[in-house]
Motif scaffolding. Structure first.
Motif, PDB file in Angstrom:
ATOM      1  N   ALA A 132       0.014 -18.134   6.658  1.00 35.65           N
ATOM      2  CA  ALA A 132       0.152 -19.095   5.453  1.00 35.65           C
ATOM      3  C   ALA A 132       0.838 -18.227   4.575  1.00 35.65           C
ATOM      4  N   THR A 133       1.665 -18.502   3.559  1.00 33.93           N
ATOM      5  CA  THR A 133       2.459 -17.778   2.669  1.00 33.93           C
ATOM      6  C   THR A 133       1.773 -16.948   1.916  1.00 33.93           C
ATOM      7  N   GLN A 134       0.748 -17.166   1.587  1.00 31.90           N
ATOM      8  CA  GLN A 134      -0.281 -16.450   0.637  1.00 31.90           C
ATOM      9  C   GLN A 134      -0.817 -15.568   1.225  1.00 31.90           C
ATOM     10  N   TYR A 135      -0.828 -15.445   2.399  1.00 30.10           N
ATOM     11  CA  TYR A 135      -1.482 -14.423   3.092  1.00 30.10           C
ATOM     12  C   TYR A 135      -0.577 -13.452   3.869  1.00 30.10           C
ATOM     13  N   ALA A 136       0.419 -13.962   4.764  1.00 30.57           N
ATOM     14  CA  ALA A 136       1.394 -13.587   5.427  1.00 30.57           C
ATOM     15  C   ALA A 136       2.584 -12.712   4.699  1.00 30.57           C
ATOM     16  N   ARG A 137       2.899 -13.623   3.656  1.00 33.06           N
ATOM     17  CA  ARG A 137       4.027 -13.227   2.936  1.00 33.06           C
ATOM     18  C   ARG A 137       3.655 -11.754   2.108  1.00 33.06           C
ATOM     19  N   ASN A 138       2.631 -12.185   1.136  1.00 36.50           N
ATOM     20  CA  ASN A 138       2.081 -11.002   0.458  1.00 36.50           C
ATOM     21  C   ASN A 138       1.854  -9.789   1.365  1.00 36.50           C
ATOM     22  N   ALA A 139       1.371 -10.035   2.183  1.00 40.42           N
ATOM     23  CA  ALA A 139       1.158  -8.808   3.313  1.00 40.42           C
ATOM     24  C   ALA A 139       2.603  -7.897   3.752  1.00 40.42           C
ATOM     25  N   ILE A 140       3.618  -8.704   3.879  1.00 41.84           N
ATOM     26  CA  ILE A 140       4.623  -7.907   4.087  1.00 41.84           C
ATOM     27  C   ILE A 140       5.270  -7.099   2.878  1.00 41.84           C
ATOM     28  N   PHE A 141       4.935  -7.751   1.726  1.00 45.20           N
ATOM     29  CA  PHE A 141       5.624  -7.256   0.605  1.00 45.20           C
ATOM     30  C   PHE A 141       4.445  -5.949   0.113  1.00 45.20           C
ATOM     31  N   SER A 142       3.288  -6.235   0.232  1.00 49.37           N
ATOM     32  CA  SER A 142       2.422  -5.225  -0.092  1.00 49.37           C
ATOM     33  C   SER A 142       2.063  -4.209   0.894  1.00 49.37           C
ATOM     34  N   GLY A 143       2.360  -4.349   2.082  1.00 46.53           N
ATOM     35  CA  GLY A 143       2.161  -3.655   3.281  1.00 46.53           C
ATOM     36  C   GLY A 143       0.449  -3.495   3.318  1.00 46.53           C
ATOM     37  N   LEU A 144      -0.299  -4.426   2.873  1.00 45.96           N
ATOM     38  CA  LEU A 144      -1.628  -4.309   3.164  1.00 45.96           C
ATOM     39  C   LEU A 144      -2.126  -5.509   3.654  1.00 45.96           C
ATOM     40  N   THR A 145      -3.368  -5.567   4.091  1.00 43.00           N
ATOM     41  CA  THR A 145      -4.185  -6.517   4.546  1.00 43.00           C
ATOM     42  C   THR A 145      -4.481  -7.508   3.206  1.00 43.00           C
ATOM     43  N   PRO A 146      -5.036  -8.640   3.439  1.00 41.16           N
ATOM     44  CA  PRO A 146      -5.356  -9.472   2.115  1.00 41.16           C
ATOM     45  C   PRO A 146      -6.568  -8.731   1.942  1.00 41.16           C
ATOM     46  N   ALA A 147      -7.563  -8.392   2.489  1.00 41.82           N
ATOM     47  CA  ALA A 147      -8.572  -7.503   1.951  1.00 41.82           C
ATOM     48  C   ALA A 147      -8.244  -6.224   1.087  1.00 41.82           C
ATOM     49  N   GLU A 148      -7.269  -5.631   1.563  1.00 38.98           N
ATOM     50  CA  GLU A 148      -6.886  -4.657   1.018  1.00 38.98           C
ATOM     51  C   GLU A 148      -6.264  -4.817  -0.342  1.00 38.98           C
ATOM     52  N   MET A 149      -5.375  -5.976  -0.289  1.00 37.71           N
ATOM     53  CA  MET A 149      -4.777  -6.375  -1.710  1.00 37.71           C
ATOM     54  C   MET A 149      -5.790  -6.658  -2.720  1.00 37.71           C
ATOM     55  N   GLU A 150      -6.884  -7.362  -2.254  1.00 33.89           N
ATOM     56  CA  GLU A 150      -7.917  -7.821  -3.093  1.00 33.89           C
ATOM     57  C   GLU A 150      -8.571  -6.671  -3.733  1.00 33.89           C
ATOM     58  N   LYS A 151      -8.716  -5.738  -3.008  1.00 36.82           N
ATOM     59  CA  LYS A 151      -9.573  -4.265  -3.332  1.00 36.82           C
ATOM     60  C   LYS A 151      -8.531  -3.548  -4.462  1.00 36.82           C
ATOM     61  N   LYS A 152      -7.221  -3.349  -4.044  1.00 40.06           N
ATOM     62  CA  LYS A 152      -6.354  -2.384  -4.676  1.00 40.06           C
ATOM     63  C   LYS A 152      -5.552  -3.078  -5.977  1.00 40.06           C
ATOM     64  N   HIS A 153      -5.287  -4.563  -5.964  1.00 45.00           N
ATOM     65  CA  HIS A 153      -4.600  -5.173  -6.724  1.00 45.00           C
ATOM     66  C   HIS A 153      -5.316  -6.356  -7.216  1.00 45.00           C
ATOM     67  N   PRO A 154      -6.691  -6.357  -7.821  1.00 46.62           N
ATOM     68  CA  PRO A 154      -7.200  -7.676  -8.027  1.00 46.62           C
ATOM     69  C   PRO A 154      -6.643  -8.356  -9.006  1.00 46.62           C
ATOM     70  N   GLU A 155      -5.597  -7.634  -9.983  1.00 46.94           N
ATOM     71  CA  GLU A 155      -4.787  -8.225 -10.894  1.00 46.94           C
ATOM     72  C   GLU A 155      -3.839  -9.405 -10.238  1.00 46.94           C
ATOM     73  N   TYR A 156      -3.425  -8.890  -9.018  1.00 48.67           N
ATOM     74  CA  TYR A 156      -2.392  -9.791  -8.384  1.00 48.67           C
ATOM     75  C   TYR A 156      -2.903 -10.741  -7.433  1.00 48.67           C
ATOM     76  N   TRP A 157      -3.869 -10.519  -6.641  1.00 47.56           N
ATOM     77  CA  TRP A 157      -4.324 -11.179  -5.535  1.00 47.56           C
ATOM     78  C   TRP A 157      -5.220 -12.492  -5.925  1.00 47.56           C
ATOM     79  N   ARG A 158      -5.041 -13.615  -5.236  1.00 50.97           N
ATOM     80  CA  ARG A 158      -5.703 -14.661  -5.392  1.00 50.97           C
ATOM     81  C   ARG A 158      -6.338 -15.251  -4.277  1.00 50.97           C
ATOM     82  N   ASN A 159      -7.628 -15.485  -4.209  1.00 55.44           N
ATOM     83  CA  ASN A 159      -8.032 -16.272  -3.059  1.00 55.44           C
ATOM     84  C   ASN A 159      -7.898 -17.713  -3.023  1.00 55.44           C
TER      85      ASN A 159
END
Length: 516
Positions: free
Chosen positions: A268-295
């Motif tokens: 899904a876009t929220q997970y897969a596309r954000n992973a492409i642009f961040s170079g991070l897994t969703p768990a890593e995005m939540e940890k490193k960039h809580p200001e950007y990540w949305r569950n």
């Protein structure tokens, strides 16, 4: 019976040719001048093809051709001429004539031209059917033996190839056989993912390129200061859709490399596309960039910060480059960027996210007219090609080629036509997606899903301490027991993403060089 109209001012000299064709079962009607030929065609007589002498007194062959096309523009016309003059070939290229023959013609030339122009579809259909029948056994054997992510890529590409080849034939039986093979393939692919997916998040594991690897491993090496790069991410683009737009792209670019990679789950876009642009897994995005990540259960848009994720990744990779990011979500935005495309010429990297295909799949669910236009995968591909041929995106690609820019086309995930419901029960705030669910106290059919009780093991955020994820297999979609029949009727035969299928998970990234 095939009716041939042969127009030649020296028709008597062609009697042996006419007798030859009549013995082959054709009926030949003759005319000695253009005017009579036009009258015969205008008289609503059933003419299937015309052999037309180019050099006749009175109306010339070219003049006769023009009037024939006014009466019946789809009627095949074979021009017969004394020499390969350039303007005759130009008429052929312009599709005003179907073929041309050089005098003196022999009977076999005539027969070949007839088969090429009248029997082409039948001959192609027979050859395609025969070739697939030979390939069927090999695909079946491959299905029994495939056991690696590389093998699944090759098998899926093979199925896509035959799906596109068979769509133009009249033999529905062959198409049904291929559909059965695709269904079997997705059943086995689900078992493969269920067995191996968690292992891919082990640092030392043998694994495919996943969404969060794509930028660093594939795109980053293509960026250099000597030639700007345009990265186009077409949301929701499947391999078969890429294959049908490729011939258009090939008019301007030549493919230098094609990489198949795997979308992370959920597809899904929220997970897969954000992973492409961040170079991070969703768990890593939540940890490193809580200001950007949305569950899933958080308020607000879930993919509003792709540009911020990209900037953070570039900084982390120490890529000091001039770059710009554009998201195209409407025709107006697309036309605006296409009109002002020259402004990107000094960028090292220009990223364009194009959302049309995703909007098409969602519109198909909501609008009966779109559902009718894209009633199956064949129609879905056709509609994608029609859009692409008339889109600002194609104009951007043309301008990028003129500017000598490198081109990379990829996607975030694919989509699948869902046809079978599977029941799910959960608390009120579970996620809304039809192909995956996340939340607490989920109840489901275990045989229908991959259940992840420990989301962190596959790079997913936990949300709540007791949250889990479930992903639907094959072409299933989740339905709630409440108002079940209405829900199933509404979402059956719609294109969805988020779950586990070849179409959703195995996706392309293609690198192109501009044609000079």
């Amino acid at each position: 019976m095939i009716n041939i109209l042969w127009v030649d001012d020296e028709i008597d000299l062609l009697k042996p040719h006419i007798l030859f064709l009549e013995k082959k079962g054709y009926e030949v009607i003759t005319a000695t001048n253009g005017a009579d030929a036009i009258d015969i065609i205008a008289d609503e007589r059933q003419i299937d093809i015309v052999f037309l002498d180019e050099n006749m007194p009175g109306l010339t062959g070219i003049e006769t051709l023009a009037q024939i096309k006014e009466i019946r523009h789809n009627l095949p016309v074979v021009m017969i001429t004394k020499s390969e003059e350039e303007y005759i070939m130009e008429e052929a290229i312009g599709s005003k004539i179907s073929d041309y023959l050089i005098k003196p013609v022999n009977p076999n030339q005539i027969l070949l031209s007839l088969k090429k122009n009248l029997d082409h579809s039948r001959l192609v259909s027979q050859k395609t059917t025969s070739s697939y029948q030979q390939e069927f056994r090999k695909i079946s054997m491959d299905l029994a033996m495939v056991n690696s992510y590389e093998d699944w890529v090759e098998l899926y590409k093979k199925l896509v190839h035959w799906e596109i080849q068979l769509e133009s034939i009249a033999d529905s039986g062959m198409i049904e056989i291929l559909e059965a093979q695709k269904t079997e393939a997705n059943t086995l692919f689900f078992k493969f993912i269920k067995k191996n997916y968690e292992d891919w998040f082990d640092v030392n594991a043998d694994k495919p390129i996943l969404s969060h690897h794509l930028f660093n491993k594939i795109i980053r090496p293509e960026i250099n200061s000597k030639q700007g790069t345009v990265l186009i991410v077409i949301d929701n683009l499947r391999y078969d859709q890429l294959r049908v737009i490729e011939p258009v792209i090939n008019n301007y670019y030549k493919k230098t490399e094609e990489i198949a990679f795997y979308s992370i789950l959920p597809t899904a876009t929220q997970y897969a596309r954000n992973a492409i642009f961040s170079g991070l897994t969703p768990a890593e995005m939540e940890k490193k960039h809580p200001e950007y990540w949305r569950n899933d259960t958080d308020e607000g848009g879930k993919n509003l910060f792709e540009n911020k994720f990209l900037e953070a990744q570039l900084k982390r990779l120490r890529l000091d480059i001039k770059h710009e990011y554009y998201k195209i979500t409407s025709l107006v935005k697309g036309n605006d960027l296409a009109s002002n495309f020259s402004k990107i010429k000094d960028n090292d990297l220009t990223v364009i996210v194009y959302n049309f295909v995703d909007m098409l799949s969602h519109s198909r669910t909501e609008m009966d007219m779109i559902k009718e236009l894209a009633k199956d995968d064949k129609a879905y591909r056709s509609l994608t090609l029609s859009w692409f041929n008339n889109s600002p995106l194609l104009e951007m690609i043309q301008k990028a080629q003129q500017m000598g820019l490198k081109l990379i086309i990829t996607t975030d995930h694919g989509t699948i036509n869902t046809n079978k419901p599977t029941k799910v029960i959960g608390e009120k705030n579970i996620s809304a997606n039809l192909r995956y669910k996340t939340g607490r106290s989920l109840t489901y059919e275990e045989k229908d899903v991959l259940a992840i009780k420990n989301p962190a093991a596959v790079g997913l955020p936990s949300g709540y301490m007791t949250s889990s994820f479930i992903f639907a297999k094959e072409d299933l979609f989740f339905a709630y027991p409440n108002n079940y029949n209405h829900y199933v009727k509404y979402y059956k035969n719609t294109y969805q993403h988020g779950g586990i299928s070849l179409e959703e998970m195995i996706i392309p990234c293609v690198i192109y060089a501009p044609k000079v």
